[in-house]
Design a protein around this motif. Sequence first.
Motif, short mmCIF file in Angstrom:
data_model
loop_
_atom_site.label_atom_id
_atom_site.label_comp_id
_atom_site.label_asym_id
_atom_site.label_seq_id
_atom_site.Cartn_x
_atom_site.Cartn_y
_atom_site.Cartn_z
N ARG A 134 0.83 -1.20 0.00
CA ARG A 134 0.00 0.00 0.00
C ARG A 134 0.87 1.25 0.00
O ARG A 134 1.91 1.30 0.67
N PHE A 135 0.43 2.26 -0.74
CA PHE A 135 1.18 3.51 -0.85
C PHE A 135 0.31 4.65 -0.33
O PHE A 135 -0.84 4.82 -0.76
N VAL A 136 0.85 5.44 0.60
CA VAL A 136 0.14 6.58 1.18
C VAL A 136 1.01 7.82 1.01
O VAL A 136 2.17 7.85 1.46
N ALA A 137 0.47 8.83 0.34
CA ALA A 137 1.20 10.08 0.12
C ALA A 137 0.31 11.23 0.53
O ALA A 137 -0.81 11.39 0.02
N THR A 138 0.79 12.04 1.46
CA THR A 138 0.00 13.17 1.96
C THR A 138 0.12 14.40 1.06
O THR A 138 -0.75 15.26 1.07
N GLU A 139 1.19 14.48 0.26
CA GLU A 139 1.39 15.64 -0.60
C GLU A 139 2.44 15.31 -1.65
O GLU A 139 3.11 14.28 -1.59
N GLU A 140 2.55 16.18 -2.63
CA GLU A 140 3.58 16.04 -3.65
C GLU A 140 4.91 16.54 -3.07
O GLU A 140 4.99 17.65 -2.54
N VAL A 141 5.93 15.71 -3.16
CA VAL A 141 7.23 16.04 -2.58
C VAL A 141 8.30 15.91 -3.65
O VAL A 141 8.33 14.91 -4.39
N SER A 142 9.16 16.90 -3.74
CA SER A 142 10.31 16.87 -4.64
C SER A 142 11.56 17.21 -3.86
O SER A 142 11.53 18.03 -2.93
N VAL A 143 12.66 16.60 -4.23
CA VAL A 143 13.93 16.82 -3.54
C VAL A 143 15.03 17.03 -4.56
O VAL A 143 14.95 16.56 -5.70
N GLN A 144 16.08 17.74 -4.13
CA GLN A 144 17.29 17.87 -4.92
C GLN A 144 18.16 16.64 -4.67
O GLN A 144 18.68 16.47 -3.58
N ALA A 145 18.29 15.79 -5.66
CA ALA A 145 19.01 14.54 -5.47
C ALA A 145 19.41 13.98 -6.83
O ALA A 145 19.25 14.62 -7.88
N VAL A 146 19.95 12.75 -6.79
CA VAL A 146 20.31 12.01 -8.00
C VAL A 146 19.23 10.95 -8.20
O VAL A 146 19.04 10.08 -7.33
N PRO A 147 18.51 10.96 -9.32
CA PRO A 147 17.38 10.02 -9.49
C PRO A 147 17.80 8.56 -9.34
O PRO A 147 17.08 7.77 -8.72
N GLU A 148 18.96 8.19 -9.90
CA GLU A 148 19.39 6.80 -9.81
C GLU A 148 19.61 6.37 -8.36
O GLU A 148 19.28 5.24 -7.97
N LEU A 149 20.19 7.27 -7.55
CA LEU A 149 20.47 6.93 -6.16
C LEU A 149 19.18 6.82 -5.34
O LEU A 149 19.04 5.92 -4.51
N VAL A 150 18.25 7.74 -5.57
CA VAL A 150 16.98 7.67 -4.85
C VAL A 150 16.24 6.39 -5.23
O VAL A 150 15.65 5.70 -4.38
N THR A 151 16.29 6.04 -6.49
CA THR A 151 15.60 4.84 -6.95
C THR A 151 16.18 3.58 -6.31
O THR A 151 15.43 2.71 -5.84
N VAL A 205 23.99 5.39 0.09
CA VAL A 205 23.24 6.38 -0.70
C VAL A 205 22.80 7.55 0.18
O VAL A 205 22.93 8.72 -0.19
N ALA A 206 22.28 7.23 1.38
CA ALA A 206 21.83 8.30 2.29
C ALA A 206 22.99 9.20 2.68
O ALA A 206 22.84 10.44 2.69
N GLU A 207 24.12 8.63 3.01
CA GLU A 207 25.28 9.44 3.37
C GLU A 207 25.76 10.27 2.18
O GLU A 207 26.19 11.41 2.35
N HIS A 208 25.70 9.70 0.98
CA HIS A 208 26.14 10.42 -0.21
C HIS A 208 25.25 11.64 -0.48
O HIS A 208 25.74 12.69 -0.90
N LEU A 209 23.95 11.49 -0.22
CA LEU A 209 23.01 12.59 -0.47
C LEU A 209 22.85 13.51 0.73
O LEU A 209 22.13 14.51 0.64
N GLY A 210 23.48 13.18 1.87
CA GLY A 210 23.30 13.98 3.07
C GLY A 210 22.01 13.68 3.79
O GLY A 210 21.52 14.52 4.56
N TRP A 211 21.44 12.49 3.58
CA TRP A 211 20.21 12.09 4.24
C TRP A 211 20.53 11.19 5.43
O TRP A 211 21.69 10.96 5.76
N MET A 212 19.47 10.66 6.04
CA MET A 212 19.63 9.73 7.15
C MET A 212 18.66 8.57 6.96
O MET A 212 17.53 8.76 6.49
#
Length: 401
Positions: free
Chosen positions: A287-304, A374-381
């Motif tokens: 199941r997928f639940v999304a409360t809003e449209e979200v966009s981030v500055q990132a690398v698409p391949e890494l997020v995928t 990937v998270a460390e590369h993008l500065g995420w957690m």
Amino acid sequence: MVAAYVLLAVIIVGFFAGSTFFVVAEIENELIDKRLARAADLWKADSFNPVLPKTIDLRFFKGKQIPPPLLRLDLGTHELRLNGRSLHVLIGEARGERYAVVDDQSDFESIESSSYIALGIAFLGGIALAILIGRASASRVILPLTNLATAVQEEREPGELPGLDATDEIGVLARAIEDRTNQLSLALQRERWFTADVSHELRTPLTIMLGAAEVLTSRLRDRPDLVVMTERIRRNAADTAQQVGALLQLARAPESTDLSLVALRPLIEHEIERCQPLLRGKPLTLRFVATEEVSVQAVPELVTIAVSNLMRNACQHTEQGVITVRLDAGKIVVEDSGTGLPETVRNRLFDRFVRGSEDFTSGSGLGLSIVKRVAEHLGWMVSHDLGPNGGSRFTLLFSNA
């Protein structure tokens, strides 16, 4: 080093100050108190000569001759100031009558005060000198270390570190750091070259596989049983190509990575569609639940690849129930209703080659470690918690939404 010098000065100067106080007290006792006692003995003696007090610079009072301020004193030796003078007084009693022996020690008290002032100045001067010497010595020893540390932090080129030609311990340390830095740089460079070469070499055969799979799909439209197989080949080849591209991105330095605006809702929906074959034969709902449209500055391949690994991990380790993927303003949450993870694995969950279960034989144990990279590369957690239904909950937290 400054503290060591100051402590040494305090100990030495304090020792001499204590000795000086002891010596002054002994001098006062010998020259004043005992002299008063000897004079009192002369006063009580039958051979007392009234002329003697003038020669020993003492004043004697007896009975009613004792000044009123001295009458209130008890028997013994006393120190007091009277009319601006410093007096040492011995009160005694002989034949039922009190007597007083008075010694004016104003000059001695003045010398004593001057000695104490000089001693205090010497003490403070010793501490100040210790601070100056300590700072000078510390600067001479620590300054090369701080310069070396600054040069290492600035990532200077090989051969530019300060102190490489020195013959002391600083030179030994600088040369050791230089050698270690060169080894690490070469190892990192070899890893980047290897990743880039592998990625480059794999792209061509993967492209050929994708092209061949598409041709087969178009030619086998009248054979649905074979179309399923060709579609599986195409999908796996596409997944591998995507992972190769992500690994190539990870091989680059984070500061040199080109970021773009990535819409997360269509990306997650696409990954959910790709995970559907993993749910076949299981009483499991994704199941997928999304409360809003979200966009981030990132690398698409890494997020995928990060989202794909989290979702595939949940699908593989959950046999029944619901897997919920939730997209909020600052995070992506993947929560399953599986059996959870054993306590022994949780602390090492994101390490390489660590699997979710000791009995689990499929998988290499690299998926979650790649997510962490990937998270460390993008500065995420990325973090793991126990789900409310006993399963696992993974949170991918980003701050630049």
